[in-house]
Design a protein around this motif. Structure first.
Motif, PDB file in Angstrom:
ATOM      1  N   ASN A 113       1.394  -1.065   0.221  1.00 33.39           N
ATOM      2  CA  ASN A 113      -0.188   0.166   0.025  1.00 33.39           C
ATOM      3  C   ASN A 113       0.939   1.093   0.168  1.00 33.39           C
ATOM      4  OD1 ASN A 113      -2.244  -1.910   0.323  1.00 33.39           O
ATOM      5  ND2 ASN A 113      -2.554  -1.246   2.409  1.00 33.39           N
ATOM      6  N   CYS A 115       1.766   4.816  -0.860  1.00 32.16           N
ATOM      7  CA  CYS A 115       1.372   7.064  -0.010  1.00 32.16           C
ATOM      8  C   CYS A 115       2.383   7.342  -1.360  1.00 32.16           C
ATOM      9  CB  CYS A 115       2.355   7.110   1.549  1.00 32.16           C
ATOM     10  SG  CYS A 115       1.676   6.387   2.759  1.00 32.16           S
ATOM     11  N   ASN A 116       2.066   8.431  -1.429  1.00 36.32           N
ATOM     12  CA  ASN A 116       2.393   9.852  -2.505  1.00 36.32           C
ATOM     13  C   ASN A 116       4.118  10.031  -1.715  1.00 36.32           C
ATOM     14  OD1 ASN A 116      -0.029   9.913  -4.197  1.00 36.32           O
ATOM     15  ND2 ASN A 116      -0.448  11.393  -2.646  1.00 36.32           N
ATOM     16  N   SER A 139       5.898   3.417   2.097  1.00 31.95           N
ATOM     17  CA  SER A 139       4.520   2.341   2.590  1.00 31.95           C
ATOM     18  C   SER A 139       3.365   2.348   3.391  1.00 31.95           C
ATOM     19  CB  SER A 139       4.691   0.964   1.292  1.00 31.95           C
ATOM     20  OG  SER A 139       5.571   0.793   1.903  1.00 31.95           O
ATOM     21  N   THR A 195       0.779  -1.868  -6.477  1.00 35.26           N
ATOM     22  CA  THR A 195       0.408  -0.675  -5.057  1.00 35.26           C
ATOM     23  C   THR A 195      -0.493  -0.529  -5.446  1.00 35.26           C
ATOM     24  OG1 THR A 195       1.329   0.607  -6.744  1.00 35.26           O
ATOM     25  CG2 THR A 195       3.361  -0.479  -5.563  1.00 35.26           C
ATOM     26  N   THR A 196      -1.227  -0.069  -4.308  1.00 30.40           N
ATOM     27  CA  THR A 196      -2.775   0.031  -3.853  1.00 30.40           C
ATOM     28  C   THR A 196      -2.483   1.378  -2.994  1.00 30.40           C
ATOM     29  OG1 THR A 196      -2.709  -1.048  -2.145  1.00 30.40           O
ATOM     30  CG2 THR A 196      -3.483  -1.885  -4.440  1.00 30.40           C
ATOM     31  N   PRO A 197      -3.422   2.269  -3.372  1.00 35.10           N
ATOM     32  CA  PRO A 197      -3.829   3.498  -1.891  1.00 35.10           C
ATOM     33  C   PRO A 197      -3.715   2.259  -0.928  1.00 35.10           C
ATOM     34  CG  PRO A 197      -5.475   3.657  -3.110  1.00 35.10           C
ATOM     35  CD  PRO A 197      -4.184   2.856  -4.415  1.00 35.10           C
ATOM     36  N   ASN A 198      -4.531   3.253  -0.005  1.00 31.85           N
ATOM     37  CA  ASN A 198      -4.990   2.511   0.996  1.00 31.85           C
ATOM     38  C   ASN A 198      -6.940   3.185   0.831  1.00 31.85           C
ATOM     39  OD1 ASN A 198      -5.565   2.197   4.029  1.00 31.85           O
ATOM     40  ND2 ASN A 198      -5.887   3.730   4.292  1.00 31.85           N
TER      41      ASN A 198
END
Length: 219
Positions: A113, A115-116, A139, A195-198
């Protein structure tokens, strides 16, 4: 047969141990292993036999958290059938069943997960002395690593040395949120991760942080 290594990093208990007991009920034990690194050795109801023998002292936001996870990886790598290594906190609960997880993970990838990148700075500014900016990433600590990446990490010292700053800096850099994902990017392996965002869908771990713009009913 591939196995999944479930790596629990806990204080003294697993908050919802009964739920995890149900999660593993009727699952072929040849498909998984459990490893537990604890801060305080308080007996667990169901999973006490899975505790490591060589736990280390850990502190919040400290490189010791990464070292503790590395200890679990080193132990888990002794079983050649462990193909995935899932980081889990004492507060996590499983929202998908074992078979969904087992059948969904692809051996050529690790999962983060992410992050920017702008959230890495300014707290990681000191890393610019030793790393290019594009390598510095952030992450969730609760990632899923495949065997290839896990072996590379435990045989590497840089992911520790980059963040072991206690003798030089007085502020926290939260190495647990940067170490592994930065290692992946610095090793030019970013094409080998998913990858994924939260967000709830598809994420390795979802946390409903206070103030999050979340569309579903929750507490």
């Amino acid at each position: 047969m591939k196995k999944i290594a479930f790596c629990f990093l806990i204080y003294d208990s697993i908050n919802h141990e009964e739920i995890w007991k149900l999660f593993f009920n009727n699952v072929d034990h040849s498909k998984y292993n459990i490893y537990i690194h604890y801060k305080v050795n308080k007996p667990l109801k169901y999973f006490n036999k899975y505790k490591l023998d060589n736990c280390i002292e850990t502190k919040y936001g400290d490189i010791s958290l990464v070292k503790a996870q590395d200890l679990m990886y080193k132990e888990a790598l002794k079983d050649k059938d462990n193909k995935f290594f899932i980081n889990i906190s004492n507060s996590c609960i499983p929202l998908k069943n074992f078979h969904h997880i087992y059948n969904s993970l692809l051996e050529n990838y690790s999962y983060f997960n992410i992050c920017n990148q702008d959230t890495c700075f300014p707290r990681c500014n000191y890393l610019l002395n030793s790393l290019p900016k594009k390598s510095i990433q952030k992450s969730s600590q609760w990632c899923i690593l495949n065997r290839k990446h896990t072996e590379l990490i435990v045989n590497d010292k840089q992911h520790i040395l980059w963040f072991d700053i206690t003798k030089t800096f007085s502020y926290l850099a939260c190495p647990d949120e940067h170490s592994y994902i930065t290692f992946i990017y610095h090793s030019n392996l970013e094409n080998e991760i998913i990858t994924t965002p939260n967000l709830a869908n598809g994420a390795t771990t979802f946390t409903n942080w206070q103030g999050m713009d979340y569309k579903y009913p929750s507490t």
